[in-house]
Write an enzyme that holds these catalytic residues in place. Sequence first.
Site, PDB file in Angstrom:
ATOM      1  N   LYS A  85      -9.917  -5.934   4.457  1.00  0.00           N
ATOM      2  CA  LYS A  85     -10.603  -6.988   3.875  1.00  0.00           C
ATOM      3  C   LYS A  85     -11.466  -7.939   4.347  1.00  0.00           C
ATOM      4  CE  LYS A  85      -6.103  -6.924  -0.100  1.00  0.00           C
ATOM      5  NZ  LYS A  85      -4.855  -7.018   0.339  1.00  0.00           N
ATOM      6  N   GLU A 108       0.924  -1.217   0.602  1.00  0.00           N
ATOM      7  CA  GLU A 108      -0.057  -0.196  -0.012  1.00  0.00           C
ATOM      8  C   GLU A 108       0.682   1.602   0.076  1.00  0.00           C
ATOM      9  OE1 GLU A 108      -3.444  -0.255  -0.375  1.00  0.00           O
ATOM     10  OE2 GLU A 108      -2.789  -1.756  -0.730  1.00  0.00           O
ATOM     11  N   GLY A 127      -0.950  -6.484  -7.176  1.00  0.00           N
ATOM     12  CA  GLY A 127      -0.233  -6.367  -9.002  1.00  0.00           C
ATOM     13  C   GLY A 127      -1.279  -5.679  -9.993  1.00  0.00           C
TER      14      GLY A 127
HETATM   15  P1  NAP Z   1      -0.755   3.719  -6.499  1.00  0.00           P
HETATM   16  O1  NAP Z   1       0.029   3.428  -7.452  1.00  0.00           O
HETATM   17  O2  NAP Z   1      -0.754   5.030  -5.719  1.00  0.00           O
HETATM   18  O3  NAP Z   1      -2.157   5.172  -7.801  1.00  0.00           O
HETATM   19  C1  NAP Z   1      -2.551   6.331  -7.158  1.00  0.00           C
HETATM   20  C2  NAP Z   1      -2.831   6.936  -8.571  1.00  0.00           C
HETATM   21  O4  NAP Z   1      -4.000   7.971  -8.292  1.00  0.00           O
HETATM   22  C3  NAP Z   1      -1.811   7.671  -9.344  1.00  0.00           C
HETATM   23  O5  NAP Z   1      -2.107   8.290 -10.557  1.00  0.00           O
HETATM   24  C4  NAP Z   1      -2.494   9.020  -8.639  1.00  0.00           C
HETATM   25  O6  NAP Z   1      -1.276  10.142  -9.319  1.00  0.00           O
HETATM   26  C5  NAP Z   1      -3.538   9.757  -8.462  1.00  0.00           C
HETATM   27  N1  NAP Z   1      -4.306  10.613  -7.568  1.00  0.00           N
HETATM   28  C6  NAP Z   1      -4.289   9.979  -6.093  1.00  0.00           C
HETATM   29  N2  NAP Z   1      -4.715  10.729  -5.287  1.00  0.00           N
HETATM   30  C7  NAP Z   1      -5.413  11.557  -6.377  1.00  0.00           C
HETATM   31  C8  NAP Z   1      -5.769  13.019  -5.806  1.00  0.00           C
HETATM   32  N3  NAP Z   1      -6.221  13.698  -5.132  1.00  0.00           N
HETATM   33  N4  NAP Z   1      -6.626  13.724  -7.032  1.00  0.00           N
HETATM   34  C9  NAP Z   1      -6.342  13.067  -8.330  1.00  0.00           C
HETATM   35  N5  NAP Z   1      -5.454  11.612  -8.513  1.00  0.00           N
HETATM   36  C10 NAP Z   1      -5.289  11.541  -7.649  1.00  0.00           C
HETATM   37  O7  NAP Z   1      -1.959   3.217  -6.311  1.00  0.00           O
HETATM   38  P2  NAP Z   1      -2.346   1.976  -6.592  1.00  0.00           P
HETATM   39  O8  NAP Z   1      -1.678   0.901  -6.207  1.00  0.00           O
HETATM   40  O9  NAP Z   1      -2.541   1.506  -8.392  1.00  0.00           O
HETATM   41  O10 NAP Z   1      -3.717   1.837  -6.463  1.00  0.00           O
HETATM   42  C11 NAP Z   1      -4.857   1.978  -6.480  1.00  0.00           C
HETATM   43  C12 NAP Z   1      -6.164   1.659  -4.957  1.00  0.00           C
HETATM   44  O11 NAP Z   1      -6.760   0.154  -5.500  1.00  0.00           O
HETATM   45  C13 NAP Z   1      -5.696   1.962  -2.922  1.00  0.00           C
HETATM   46  O12 NAP Z   1      -7.189   2.125  -3.203  1.00  0.00           O
HETATM   47  C14 NAP Z   1      -5.034   0.469  -3.016  1.00  0.00           C
HETATM   48  O13 NAP Z   1      -5.613  -0.156  -1.759  1.00  0.00           O
HETATM   49  C15 NAP Z   1      -6.525  -0.225  -4.254  1.00  0.00           C
HETATM   50  N6  NAP Z   1      -5.352  -1.721  -3.991  1.00  0.00           N
HETATM   51  C16 NAP Z   1      -4.234  -2.006  -5.443  1.00  0.00           C
HETATM   52  C17 NAP Z   1      -3.202  -3.059  -4.948  1.00  0.00           C
HETATM   53  C18 NAP Z   1      -2.068  -3.141  -5.574  1.00  0.00           C
HETATM   54  O14 NAP Z   1      -1.208  -4.617  -6.121  1.00  0.00           O
HETATM   55  N7  NAP Z   1      -1.120  -1.704  -5.746  1.00  0.00           N
HETATM   56  C19 NAP Z   1      -4.112  -4.299  -5.223  1.00  0.00           C
HETATM   57  C20 NAP Z   1      -6.034  -4.425  -5.025  1.00  0.00           C
HETATM   58  C21 NAP Z   1      -6.145  -3.265  -4.889  1.00  0.00           C
HETATM   59  P3  NAP Z   1      -0.347  10.530  -9.603  1.00  0.00           P
HETATM   60  O15 NAP Z   1       0.162   9.456  -9.944  1.00  0.00           O
HETATM   61  O16 NAP Z   1      -0.275  12.091 -10.800  1.00  0.00           O
HETATM   62  O17 NAP Z   1      -0.129  10.983  -8.079  1.00  0.00           O
HETATM   63  N1  HSE Z   2      -1.149  -4.169  -0.357  1.00  0.00           N
HETATM   64  C1  HSE Z   2      -2.286  -5.252  -0.676  1.00  0.00           C
HETATM   65  C2  HSE Z   2      -1.339  -6.714  -1.067  1.00  0.00           C
HETATM   66  C3  HSE Z   2      -2.470  -4.926  -2.171  1.00  0.00           C
HETATM   67  O1  HSE Z   2      -0.255  -6.266  -0.050  1.00  0.00           O
HETATM   68  O2  HSE Z   2      -2.068  -7.648  -0.520  1.00  0.00           O
HETATM   69  C4  HSE Z   2      -3.388  -5.952  -2.064  1.00  0.00           C
HETATM   70  O3  HSE Z   2      -4.581  -5.411  -2.096  1.00  0.00           O
END
Ligand code: NAP
Ligand code: HSE
Length: 434
Positions: free
Chosen positions: A205, A190, A302
Site C-alpha cells: 500500500k 489476507e 472488511g
Molecule cells: P477471498 O475472500 O479469498 O475471495 C477470493 C475470491 O476469488 C473467491 O470468490 C474465489 O473463488 C475467487 N478466486 C480466487 N482465485 C480464483 C481463480 N483462479 N479463478 C476464479 N476465481 C478465483 O478474498 P478477498 O478477501 O475478497 O480479497 C480479494 C482481493 O481484495 C485481494 O486482492 C485482497 O488483497 C483485496 N482486499 C481485501 C480486503 C478485505 O478486507 N478482505 C480489503 C482490501 C482489499 P472461490 O470462493 O470459489 O474459491
Molecule cells: N489484510 C488487509 C488489512 C486487508 O488487514 O488491512 C485490507 O487491505
Amino acid sequence: MKPLRVGLLGLGVVGGGVWMVLSQNAEEISRRAGRRIQVTAVAVRDVAKARTLLGPDVRVTTDGMALARDPDVDIVVELMGGDTVARACLLEAIAHGKHVVTANKALLAVHGNEIFAAAQSRGVMVAFEAAVAGGIPIIKAIREGLTANRIQWLAGIINGTTNFILSEMRQRGLPFQAVLAEAQRLGYAEADPTFDIEGVDAAHKITLLASLAFGIPVQFDKVHIEGIASLASEDIRHAERLGYRIKLLGMTRHRPEGIELRVHPALVPDTCLLAQVEGAMNAVLVRGDMVGTTLYYGQGAGALPTASAVVADLVDVARLHRADPGHRVPHLAFQPESMADIPILPMADVRTSYYLRLRVDDRPGVLADLARVLAAMGISVGSMFQQPHGEHQADIIFLTHEAREGDVDQALQTIAGLPFVHSGVTRLRVENIN
Ligand code: NAP
Ligand code: HSE
C-alpha cells in the site's frame, strides 16, 4: 441509458460485499452514476457456492480469462487476489479495451507499471481505490483533492489486521496468535496472513501511496519492510510508560536527497491522532506544503467498507467511460510523461528518533560507557529509564533525538560487543509526527 455491465472476478469477502452494496443501494448509486450498474457475470472456482448468492440472471464461470474478454461485459472488477491469474485476467481485459477496477494492492505494487502502461496505451482506466485503506477514499484525496500541493510526507496505519492485533494485545493483554485468528475470522487478514504480520501488505500500500504522492513509478522492491511478529509485549508496555503507542506505520517522505519508503513498527506519541486509531481502523496523515497536515480515517478492511470503495470506482467509470482518455485523471495522479525518477533512500540515510532497549550489568560506569558510544556517533539521548532485572542486572531504555540510521546501526554494533551487555539491543523507530 443502458446499464453498465460488470464482470466480477471473485465473489469472496470483497466480491460478496460488492454484490451486496450494488443490490442494497442500487437506486442511490444509479442516481449518482446516471445509469444502473449491474453485475452480469462472475468468475469463481466454486460455482455452486457462488450460485447460492447470485440471482438467476448472472452468468457464473470458472474461466476468468473468458470473462475478461466477454463482449457482454463493459467493465471487469478483479477481486480474486494473487498476482498470476489476476494479472493475466486484468491484462486480457485491458487488451480488449475494457476499464478495470481492482482491490489488489499486491498485484499493483509489483506489476503496476506494466498494468498502467498497458491501460495507457489502450486508453482505459485502472481504478484501485479499494487497494489502499479499504473504505477510506485516500487515493481520490491524494490524486484529486491535494493536486495543488507538493506532498512532503505521508504516514499511515494501513493494515487493519496488525492494528487490530496491536490494539488487542495492548488493551486486553491477549496473546498474538489468538488475536490473529480473530482477525482472520472477521475477514480482515489476507489469504496468506504473513503478508499482514510481516508488513508486506502495508508495503504494497505504501508503494502505491508514494507513487501517487510523488509521481514516481511503483517500486515495491525498494520498500524497507519490518513486521510485528517479533515485537515484544514489554516494548508495548515501556512505550506506554514513555507516552507512546506502538503502531505498524507505512511512511514515505520526500527529502532533498530522495524519498524514504518504509514500513515498520514505530512509537507514536499518544497525543498524536494516529496513536488513537484502534482495532481494524486505518488512518493516513498527509502533509502538503500548502494545505498543511490532513487526516483520513475509516475502516481499512472488511466486506462492506472495501466494497464501498470498489463501487465508488465503478461510479467513476460509469461517469467517465466515454470521455476522451486525455481528460481523465491520470492513473498515478501525474501525467505519465511527467513521472519522476527520484531515488529511494537507503535505510542508512533515513533520519528519525530511536527507542533502544538492552540488558546490562547494573554497576557504576555502564551508563557512562553506553552514552560515550552513542555520543561518538553523534547520537544524542533525549530520555532514559532503567528497570531492575534480578539483583545484578537492569534493562535500560533510551529515547534518542533524531539521528541517522546508519550511525545508530554502527553504535549498536559496538554496544552489542561490550562485555556488560547481556542481550541483543531492541531498536524501534520513534516518529514524532503530529
Ligand atoms: P477471498 O475472500 O479469498 O475471495 C477470493 C475470491 O476469488 C473467491 O470468490 C474465489 O473463488 C475467487 N478466486 C480466487 N482465485 C480464483 C481463480 N483462479 N479463478 C476464479 N476465481 C478465483 O478474498 P478477498 O478477501 O475478497 O480479497 C480479494 C482481493 O481484495 C485481494 O486482492 C485482497 O488483497 C483485496 N482486499 C481485501 C480486503 C478485505 O478486507 N478482505 C480489503 C482490501 C482489499 P472461490 O470462493 O470459489 O474459491
Ligand atoms: N489484510 C488487509 C488489512 C486487508 O488487514 O488491512 C485490507 O487491505
